[in-house]
Design a protein around this motif. Structure first.
Motif, PDB file in Angstrom:
ATOM      1  N   ASP A  22       0.816  -1.208   0.000  1.00 13.56           N
ATOM      2  CA  ASP A  22       0.000   0.000   0.000  1.00 13.56           C
ATOM      3  C   ASP A  22       0.847   1.254   0.000  1.00 13.56           C
ATOM      4  N   ALA A  23       0.272   2.302  -0.561  1.00 15.05           N
ATOM      5  CA  ALA A  23       0.966   3.572  -0.712  1.00 15.05           C
ATOM      6  C   ALA A  23       1.356   4.162   0.633  1.00 15.05           C
ATOM      7  N   THR A  24       2.416   4.946   0.602  1.00 18.09           N
ATOM      8  CA  THR A  24       2.876   5.624   1.812  1.00 18.09           C
ATOM      9  C   THR A  24       1.785   6.519   2.376  1.00 18.09           C
ATOM     10  N   GLY A  25       1.121   7.258   1.527  1.00 19.55           N
ATOM     11  CA  GLY A  25      -0.006   8.088   1.930  1.00 19.55           C
ATOM     12  C   GLY A  25      -1.187   7.776   1.037  1.00 19.55           C
ATOM     13  N   ASP A  26      -2.319   7.380   1.622  1.00 22.87           N
ATOM     14  CA  ASP A  26      -3.478   6.984   0.830  1.00 22.87           C
ATOM     15  C   ASP A  26      -4.162   8.228   0.271  1.00 22.87           C
ATOM     16  N   ILE A  27      -4.077   8.389  -1.063  1.00 21.44           N
ATOM     17  CA  ILE A  27      -4.733   9.546  -1.690  1.00 21.44           C
ATOM     18  C   ILE A  27      -5.927   9.103  -2.525  1.00 21.44           C
ATOM     19  N   GLY A  28      -6.396   7.883  -2.284  1.00 21.32           N
ATOM     20  CA  GLY A  28      -7.650   7.433  -2.867  1.00 21.32           C
ATOM     21  C   GLY A  28      -7.611   7.095  -4.339  1.00 21.32           C
ATOM     22  N   LEU A  29      -6.439   6.660  -4.845  1.00 25.91           N
ATOM     23  CA  LEU A  29      -6.332   6.302  -6.253  1.00 25.91           C
ATOM     24  C   LEU A  29      -6.396   4.785  -6.433  1.00 25.91           C
ATOM     25  N   ARG A  30      -6.751   4.366  -7.615  1.00 30.31           N
ATOM     26  CA  ARG A  30      -6.835   2.938  -7.921  1.00 30.31           C
ATOM     27  C   ARG A  30      -5.453   2.295  -7.810  1.00 30.31           C
TER      28      ARG A  30
END
Length: 265
Positions: A22-30
């Motif tokens: 998972d991304a370092t910061g969740d920015i809500g992208l697919r």
């Protein structure tokens, strides 16, 4: 990084290893689906080369699938498990297991983007063509119209593994060299995959993806012959060339990473 196995497809468990980072910061992208090449693995193709960290730091989560007899996936005794159509079905099941939703307007987290390399690019081309409701954009590395596995000299490779001379066919010898470079590779099972791929040779004109595509290859990549023909087939494709790179080292290129991330933004 989360590691787990995919569920059954048509009643047969393929024992594929699925990883998610998972991304370092969740920015809500697919998420981005990463598909590796023949004789490689998710770890070698995407983790060791810095792709996963690069994409995670840019806010993109990734899903990785180890193909049969590659990486942490099992080497099935059933030859049908290695056919491209079966591998695509297993990849589709993996996305369902990861709760990937069909592309929905106003939902930037729906669907997936795809980055595939070599054999992974071939599978991605076909997957995008058959699953347009799931795939928004794709980046295909080292793609070409030829199918090196379809022309693979199986008998020569088997003689070589039994202690005989190296295959005379240069493509076969090169693919064997790449497969042997990764410790732990099950070479007889990789040859079973080659045999299965031969039953479904790549036909890029038979199913053409309609979503935006970025075709990336080194200017010294002989496996990418025909990349312009792929560009002409796909209505929304463009090409990026990596100077001084070949099929082996293009995947480590920072220019490749930057171009892919910009295209998938």
């Amino acid at each position: 990084m989360d590691h787990h196995a995919v569920h059954e497809v048509e009643g047969v468990d393929p024992h594929l290893a699925i990883s998610r980072s998972d991304a370092t910061g969740d920015i809500g992208l697919r998420p981005i689906l990463l598909l590796h090449g023949f004789g490689s693995s998710s770890s070698r193709n995407w983790v060791d080369s810095g792709w996963v960290r690069f994409l995670n730091d840019a806010g993109r989560s990734v899903i990785m699938v180890d193909l049969p007899a590659h990486g942490d996936s099992a080497a099935p005794a059933d030859a049908g498990a290695y056919a491209p159509s079966r591998m695509r079905a297993d990849i589709l099941q993996a996305l369902f297991d990861e709760r990937v939703l069909p592309i929905t307007e106003g939902r930037p987290d729906s669907g997936v983007d795809v980055i595939g390399y070599s054999l992974g690019a071939r599978l991605a081309w076909e997957f995008g063509a058959t699953q347009p409701e799931l795939v928004r954009r794709m980046v295909l590395g080292g793609p070409g119209t030829a199918d090196p596995l379809a022309g693979f000299d199986l008998e020569g490779a088997e003689r070589f593994l039994a202690g005989g001379p190296a295959p005379e066919d240069p493509t076969t010898a090169d693919l064997l060299r790449m497969a042997e470079a990764l410790p732990g590779n099950d070479l007889p099972s990789l040859l079973a995959m080659v045999s299965a791929v031969k039953t479904e040779p790549f036909d890029p004109a038979g199913a053409v993806p309609k979503m935006p595509l970025l075709l990336v290859a080194g200017d010294q990549d002989e496996y990418a012959a025909g990349i312009q023909d792929l560009r002409n087939l796909a209505p929304r494709a463009e090409i990026a060339v990596l100077p001084g790179r070949n099929h082996t080292n293009a995947v480590t290129s920072r220019a490749f990473k930057d171009a892919a991330l910009a295209f998938l933004a």
